[in-house]
Write a protein that holds these residues in place. Structure first.
Motif, PDB file in Angstrom:
ATOM      1  N   GLU A  53       0.807  -1.224   0.000  1.00 21.02           N
ATOM      2  CA  GLU A  53       0.000   0.000   0.000  1.00 21.02           C
ATOM      3  C   GLU A  53       0.843   1.280   0.000  1.00 21.02           C
ATOM      4  OE1 GLU A  53       0.577  -1.120   4.342  1.00 21.02           O
ATOM      5  OE2 GLU A  53       0.119  -2.219   2.517  1.00 21.02           O
ATOM      6  N   VAL A  54       2.162   1.138   0.086  1.00 18.85           N
ATOM      7  CA  VAL A  54       3.059   2.299   0.147  1.00 18.85           C
ATOM      8  C   VAL A  54       3.738   2.496  -1.213  1.00 18.85           C
ATOM      9  CG1 VAL A  54       5.144   3.219   1.246  1.00 18.85           C
ATOM     10  CG2 VAL A  54       3.452   1.994   2.613  1.00 18.85           C
ATOM     11  N   ASP A  55       3.758   3.740  -1.644  1.00 13.68           N
ATOM     12  CA  ASP A  55       4.411   4.098  -2.895  1.00 13.68           C
ATOM     13  C   ASP A  55       5.921   3.872  -2.768  1.00 13.68           C
ATOM     14  OD1 ASP A  55       4.320   5.750  -5.541  1.00 13.68           O
ATOM     15  OD2 ASP A  55       5.858   6.730  -4.291  1.00 13.68           O
ATOM     16  N   LYS A  56       6.502   3.131  -3.705  1.00  6.47           N
ATOM     17  CA  LYS A  56       7.930   2.790  -3.646  1.00  6.47           C
ATOM     18  C   LYS A  56       8.807   4.035  -3.639  1.00  6.47           C
ATOM     19  CE  LYS A  56      11.593   0.011  -5.769  1.00  6.47           C
ATOM     20  NZ  LYS A  56      12.548   0.602  -4.900  1.00  6.47           N
ATOM     21  N   GLU A  57       8.446   5.025  -4.415  1.00  6.04           N
ATOM     22  CA  GLU A  57       9.248   6.249  -4.471  1.00  6.04           C
ATOM     23  C   GLU A  57       9.242   6.966  -3.115  1.00  6.04           C
ATOM     24  OE1 GLU A  57       9.680  10.241  -7.252  1.00  6.04           O
ATOM     25  OE2 GLU A  57       8.423   8.581  -7.928  1.00  6.04           O
ATOM     26  N   SER A  58       8.082   7.001  -2.459  1.00 10.83           N
ATOM     27  CA  SER A  58       7.992   7.611  -1.126  1.00 10.83           C
ATOM     28  C   SER A  58       8.811   6.823  -0.113  1.00 10.83           C
ATOM     29  CB  SER A  58       6.534   7.657  -0.648  1.00 10.83           C
ATOM     30  OG  SER A  58       5.779   8.500  -1.455  1.00 10.83           O
ATOM     31  N   ASN A 120       7.195  10.078  12.093  1.00 10.25           N
ATOM     32  CA  ASN A 120       6.480  11.151  11.419  1.00 10.25           C
ATOM     33  C   ASN A 120       6.085  12.230  12.421  1.00 10.25           C
ATOM     34  OD1 ASN A 120       3.866  10.583  12.547  1.00 10.25           O
ATOM     35  ND2 ASN A 120       3.655   8.914  11.080  1.00 10.25           N
ATOM     36  N   GLU A 121       5.696  13.367  11.895  1.00  7.77           N
ATOM     37  CA  GLU A 121       5.409  14.537  12.729  1.00  7.77           C
ATOM     38  C   GLU A 121       4.306  14.280  13.756  1.00  7.77           C
ATOM     39  OE1 GLU A 121       3.665  17.684  10.174  1.00  7.77           O
ATOM     40  OE2 GLU A 121       3.289  16.044   8.757  1.00  7.77           O
ATOM     41  N   ILE A 138      12.334  16.804   7.858  1.00  2.86           N
ATOM     42  CA  ILE A 138      12.301  16.932   6.407  1.00  2.86           C
ATOM     43  C   ILE A 138      10.910  16.553   5.916  1.00  2.86           C
ATOM     44  CG2 ILE A 138      13.190  14.592   6.029  1.00  2.86           C
ATOM     45  CD1 ILE A 138      14.648  15.685   3.546  1.00  2.86           C
ATOM     46  N   GLU A 139      10.397  17.359   4.994  1.00  2.08           N
ATOM     47  CA  GLU A 139       9.101  17.046   4.399  1.00  2.08           C
ATOM     48  C   GLU A 139       9.326  16.087   3.237  1.00  2.08           C
ATOM     49  OE1 GLU A 139       5.570  19.286   1.983  1.00  2.08           O
ATOM     50  OE2 GLU A 139       6.410  20.343   3.715  1.00  2.08           O
ATOM     51  N   MET A 140       8.603  14.994   3.267  1.00  7.10           N
ATOM     52  CA  MET A 140       8.724  14.002   2.204  1.00  7.10           C
ATOM     53  C   MET A 140       8.091  14.556   0.929  1.00  7.10           C
ATOM     54  SD  MET A 140      10.344  11.255   3.243  1.00  7.10           S
ATOM     55  CE  MET A 140      11.480  12.405   3.957  1.00  7.10           C
ATOM     56  N   PRO A 141       8.787  14.401  -0.198  1.00  9.61           N
ATOM     57  CA  PRO A 141       8.368  15.064  -1.433  1.00  9.61           C
ATOM     58  C   PRO A 141       7.012  14.628  -1.989  1.00  9.61           C
ATOM     59  CG  PRO A 141      10.200  13.561  -1.838  1.00  9.61           C
ATOM     60  CD  PRO A 141       9.991  13.622  -0.360  1.00  9.61           C
ATOM     61  N   LEU A 142       6.644  13.381  -1.861  1.00 10.28           N
ATOM     62  CA  LEU A 142       5.420  12.926  -2.515  1.00 10.28           C
ATOM     63  C   LEU A 142       4.171  13.032  -1.653  1.00 10.28           C
ATOM     64  CD1 LEU A 142       6.840   9.846  -4.431  1.00 10.28           C
ATOM     65  CD2 LEU A 142       6.311  12.105  -5.328  1.00 10.28           C
ATOM     66  N   GLY A 144       4.043  14.758   1.450  1.00  8.53           N
ATOM     67  CA  GLY A 144       4.009  15.976   2.245  1.00  8.53           C
ATOM     68  C   GLY A 144       4.088  15.762   3.745  1.00  8.53           C
ATOM     69  N   VAL A 145       4.258  14.523   4.189  1.00  6.62           N
ATOM     70  CA  VAL A 145       4.374  14.250   5.621  1.00  6.62           C
ATOM     71  C   VAL A 145       5.786  14.610   6.067  1.00  6.62           C
ATOM     72  CG1 VAL A 145       4.367  12.440   7.385  1.00  6.62           C
ATOM     73  CG2 VAL A 145       2.616  12.452   5.611  1.00  6.62           C
ATOM     74  N   THR A 146       5.904  15.268   7.188  1.00  5.58           N
ATOM     75  CA  THR A 146       7.209  15.629   7.722  1.00  5.58           C
ATOM     76  C   THR A 146       7.749  14.479   8.556  1.00  5.58           C
ATOM     77  OG1 THR A 146       6.672  17.974   7.733  1.00  5.58           O
ATOM     78  CG2 THR A 146       8.454  17.267   9.198  1.00  5.58           C
ATOM     79  N   GLN A 147       8.954  14.060   8.235  1.00  8.73           N
ATOM     80  CA  GLN A 147       9.650  13.038   9.017  1.00  8.73           C
ATOM     81  C   GLN A 147      10.574  13.760   9.992  1.00  8.73           C
ATOM     82  OE1 GLN A 147       9.207   9.659   8.984  1.00  8.73           O
ATOM     83  NE2 GLN A 147       7.542  10.054   7.556  1.00  8.73           N
ATOM     84  N   CYS A 148      10.587  13.283  11.225  1.00  8.98           N
ATOM     85  CA  CYS A 148      11.407  13.876  12.278  1.00  8.98           C
ATOM     86  C   CYS A 148      12.495  12.887  12.668  1.00  8.98           C
ATOM     87  CB  CYS A 148      10.544  14.187  13.495  1.00  8.98           C
ATOM     88  SG  CYS A 148       9.126  15.227  13.117  1.00  8.98           S
TER      89      CYS A 148
END
Length: 160
Positions: A53-58, A120-121, A138-142, A144-148
């Protein structure tokens, strides 16, 4: 893999209901792995493909950022890393995550080791409650969730 790894602590909470089949279902799990001072890379994360269910690029972007930040803050230090952590959705809000993280912090304190985690945030304040400090975001590009990127520094207070 974590169970067989002598550098890994696998903490779990399982159902003790006698009506459940054997083995009892795992309700919460935390994997805490010791990394050597000069160990680079994603550790166990490199062993897991992204869930369907998770996008490989993300997933790849998250993995790349985790490697970058763990190496930035932890390279040169033996440390612990929370590789996996979760509580079954039906059992969230009952304190199981707090129990697991408290036990992980006890292990870190006993070994006098720093602990790194990427979260995640939405989980950031949960870790702050246990003494973790946010060292990067950092905000993940695809998505938009911010990873801490958080660290519980074992020896910081001893140096004062």
């Amino acid at each position: 893999m974590e169970i067989a790894d002598s550098n890994c602590y696998v903490l779990k909470i399982s159902s003790s209901d006698s009506a459940t089949p054997t083995p009892a279902p795992v309700l919460g799990l935390l994997s805490l792995r010791k990394y050597d001072a000069n160990e680079k890379g994603a550790g166990r994360w490199a062993s897991y493909p992204p869930p369907p269910e998770v996008d490989k690029e993300s997933y790849d972007a998250m993995l790349k950022s985790m490697i970058e930040y763990r190496e930035r803050f932890m390279l040169g230090r033996v440390h612990l890393c929370i590789d996996l952590f979760g509580v079954d959705h039906e059992y969230q809000g009952r304190g199981m995550g707090k129990m697991l993280l408290a036990k992980a912090c006890e292990i870190a304190d006993r070994e006098k080791l720093d602990v790194f985690v990427e979260a995640n945030e939405f989980a950031e304040s949960f870790y702050h409650d246990f003494g973790f400090e946010t060292e990067g975001r950092i905000e993940m590009p695809l998505d938009g969730v911010t990873q801490c990127f958080l660290v519980m520094w074992a020896l910081r207070d001893l140096a004062k």
